[in-house]
Design a protein around this motif. Structure first.
Motif, PDB file in Angstrom:
ATOM      1  N   HIS A  75       0.807  -1.225   0.000  1.00 31.00           N
ATOM      2  CA  HIS A  75       0.000   0.000   0.000  1.00 31.00           C
ATOM      3  C   HIS A  75       0.843   1.280   0.000  1.00 31.00           C
ATOM      4  N   VAL A  76       2.179   1.162  -0.026  1.00 30.25           N
ATOM      5  CA  VAL A  76       3.051   2.339   0.055  1.00 30.25           C
ATOM      6  C   VAL A  76       3.555   2.698  -1.341  1.00 30.25           C
ATOM      7  N   LEU A  77       3.419   3.980  -1.672  1.00 31.05           N
ATOM      8  CA  LEU A  77       3.934   4.496  -2.940  1.00 31.05           C
ATOM      9  C   LEU A  77       5.108   5.412  -2.623  1.00 31.05           C
ATOM     10  N   PRO A  78       6.331   5.031  -3.015  1.00 32.73           N
ATOM     11  CA  PRO A  78       7.494   5.873  -2.698  1.00 32.73           C
ATOM     12  C   PRO A  78       7.419   7.224  -3.409  1.00 32.73           C
ATOM     13  N   HIS A  79       7.861   8.252  -2.719  1.00 26.71           N
ATOM     14  CA  HIS A  79       7.936   9.579  -3.328  1.00 26.71           C
ATOM     15  C   HIS A  79       9.112   9.581  -4.307  1.00 26.71           C
ATOM     16  N   PRO A  80       8.943  10.146  -5.503  1.00 25.19           N
ATOM     17  CA  PRO A  80      10.036  10.165  -6.487  1.00 25.19           C
ATOM     18  C   PRO A  80      11.322  10.787  -5.952  1.00 25.19           C
ATOM     19  N   SER A  81      11.210  11.822  -5.131  1.00 22.92           N
ATOM     20  CA  SER A  81      12.414  12.452  -4.561  1.00 22.92           C
ATOM     21  C   SER A  81      13.160  11.495  -3.645  1.00 22.92           C
ATOM     22  N   ALA A  82      12.425  10.666  -2.908  1.00 21.19           N
ATOM     23  CA  ALA A  82      13.067   9.690  -2.021  1.00 21.19           C
ATOM     24  C   ALA A  82      13.836   8.664  -2.841  1.00 21.19           C
ATOM     25  N   LEU A  83      13.251   8.210  -3.933  1.00 16.17           N
ATOM     26  CA  LEU A  83      13.945   7.238  -4.790  1.00 16.17           C
ATOM     27  C   LEU A  83      15.201   7.853  -5.395  1.00 16.17           C
ATOM     28  N   ARG A  84      15.120   9.111  -5.771  1.00 13.66           N
ATOM     29  CA  ARG A  84      16.283   9.799  -6.328  1.00 13.66           C
ATOM     30  C   ARG A  84      17.362   9.973  -5.258  1.00 13.66           C
ATOM     31  N   THR A  85      16.958  10.328  -4.032  1.00  6.93           N
ATOM     32  CA  THR A  85      17.907  10.571  -2.952  1.00  6.93           C
ATOM     33  C   THR A  85      18.608   9.296  -2.507  1.00  6.93           C
ATOM     34  N   ASN A  86      17.828   8.217  -2.287  1.00 12.16           N
ATOM     35  CA  ASN A  86      18.459   6.996  -1.772  1.00 12.16           C
ATOM     36  C   ASN A  86      19.009   6.096  -2.868  1.00 12.16           C
ATOM     37  N   GLY A  87      18.697   6.379  -4.120  1.00 11.05           N
ATOM     38  CA  GLY A  87      19.286   5.645  -5.233  1.00 11.05           C
ATOM     39  C   GLY A  87      18.815   4.206  -5.369  1.00 11.05           C
ATOM     40  N   LEU A  88      17.702   3.868  -4.719  1.00 14.33           N
ATOM     41  CA  LEU A  88      17.201   2.495  -4.805  1.00 14.33           C
ATOM     42  C   LEU A  88      16.229   2.365  -5.974  1.00 14.33           C
ATOM     43  N   PRO A  89      16.513   1.470  -6.927  1.00 13.63           N
ATOM     44  CA  PRO A  89      15.567   1.267  -8.032  1.00 13.63           C
ATOM     45  C   PRO A  89      14.302   0.571  -7.517  1.00 13.63           C
ATOM     46  N   ILE A  90      13.172   0.891  -8.091  1.00 11.73           N
ATOM     47  CA  ILE A  90      11.892   0.334  -7.640  1.00 11.73           C
ATOM     48  C   ILE A  90      11.900  -1.195  -7.678  1.00 11.73           C
ATOM     49  N   GLU A  91      12.631  -1.772  -8.624  1.00 11.45           N
ATOM     50  CA  GLU A  91      12.695  -3.231  -8.722  1.00 11.45           C
ATOM     51  C   GLU A  91      13.308  -3.859  -7.461  1.00 11.45           C
ATOM     52  N   SER A  92      14.284  -3.162  -6.871  1.00  9.36           N
ATOM     53  CA  SER A  92      14.910  -3.713  -5.669  1.00  9.36           C
ATOM     54  C   SER A  92      13.983  -3.606  -4.464  1.00  9.36           C
ATOM     55  N   LEU A  93      13.010  -2.701  -4.505  1.00  5.84           N
ATOM     56  CA  LEU A  93      12.095  -2.520  -3.381  1.00  5.84           C
ATOM     57  C   LEU A  93      10.992  -3.565  -3.352  1.00  5.84           C
ATOM     58  N   THR A  94      10.745  -4.191  -4.493  1.00  5.31           N
ATOM     59  CA  THR A  94       9.677  -5.188  -4.568  1.00  5.31           C
ATOM     60  C   THR A  94      10.229  -6.604  -4.617  1.00  5.31           C
ATOM     61  N   ASP A  95      11.509  -6.769  -4.348  1.00  5.34           N
ATOM     62  CA  ASP A  95      12.171  -8.075  -4.363  1.00  5.34           C
ATOM     63  C   ASP A  95      11.556  -8.977  -3.292  1.00  5.34           C
ATOM     64  N   SER A  96      10.917 -10.043  -3.700  1.00  7.47           N
ATOM     65  CA  SER A  96      10.228 -10.934  -2.754  1.00  7.47           C
ATOM     66  C   SER A  96      11.188 -11.693  -1.836  1.00  7.47           C
ATOM     67  N   SER A  97      12.487 -11.692  -2.135  1.00  6.87           N
ATOM     68  CA  SER A  97      13.436 -12.366  -1.250  1.00  6.87           C
ATOM     69  C   SER A  97      13.783 -11.502  -0.028  1.00  6.87           C
ATOM     70  N   LEU A  98      13.439 -10.204  -0.065  1.00  4.42           N
ATOM     71  CA  LEU A  98      13.671  -9.333   1.088  1.00  4.42           C
ATOM     72  C   LEU A  98      12.637  -9.633   2.168  1.00  4.42           C
ATOM     73  N   PRO A  99      13.004  -9.425   3.435  1.00  3.16           N
ATOM     74  CA  PRO A  99      12.025  -9.656   4.507  1.00  3.16           C
ATOM     75  C   PRO A  99      10.904  -8.624   4.459  1.00  3.16           C
ATOM     76  N   SER A 100       9.790  -8.965   5.094  1.00  3.76           N
ATOM     77  CA  SER A 100       8.688  -8.011   5.207  1.00  3.76           C
ATOM     78  C   SER A 100       9.104  -6.862   6.123  1.00  3.76           C
ATOM     79  N   HIS A 101       8.361  -5.772   6.054  1.00  2.00           N
ATOM     80  CA  HIS A 101       8.619  -4.627   6.933  1.00  2.00           C
ATOM     81  C   HIS A 101       8.466  -5.057   8.397  1.00  2.00           C
ATOM     82  N   TYR A 102       7.468  -5.852   8.692  1.00  2.00           N
ATOM     83  CA  TYR A 102       7.225  -6.338  10.056  1.00  2.00           C
ATOM     84  C   TYR A 102       8.429  -7.123  10.575  1.00  2.00           C
TER      85      TYR A 102
END
Length: 120
Positions: free
Chosen positions: A47-74
């Motif tokens: 349900h979270v939509l990253p702000h474009p400025s945040a993606l530009r600042t932290n340099g994380l591509p959107i594909e790396s944020l949706t990687d199912s091998s990463l743990p959940s936020h919880y």
């Protein structure tokens, strides 16, 4: 007394709305010699939509944020909590690694010392 210096990468600057994506911390002794290091990431909540400025600042591509091998936020927050409890008591300081721009929030120390966190 030991100290913990930490930084986060988030999906934006709105507290209570944006998500922490990456957390890193270094624990030092009273002489500021590093004694421990911790780093963790999580995948983007659906349900979270990253702000474009945040993606530009932290340099994380959107594909790396949706990687199912990463743990959940919880799971990530639980890992952070367990680590910080195991490091207590200590003083805290958030690091501001990106230059401040007009409108950015200034870095602030955690409002309570880590010794105020309980495992209950």
């Amino acid at each position: 007394m030991s100290f913990v210096f930490f930084d986060t990468e988030t999906t934006g600057l709105k507290r209570g709305f944006d998500q922490i994506l990456h957390f890193a911390a270094v624990r030092t002794d009273e002489n500021l010699n590093e004694v421990a290091r911790f780093e963790t990431r999580s995948r983007l909540q659906p349900h979270v939509l990253p702000h474009p400025s945040a993606l530009r600042t932290n340099g994380l591509p959107i594909e790396s944020l949706t990687d199912s091998s990463l743990p959940s936020h919880y799971t990530m927050v639980g890992d952070i909590r367990r680590t910080l409890i195991s490091w207590s008591p200590c003083g805290f300081r958030r690091l501001q690694l990106h230059p401040l721009r007009r409108g950015d929030a200034a870095p602030r120390p955690l409002p309570v010392p880590i010794s105020g966190i309980s495992d209950k």
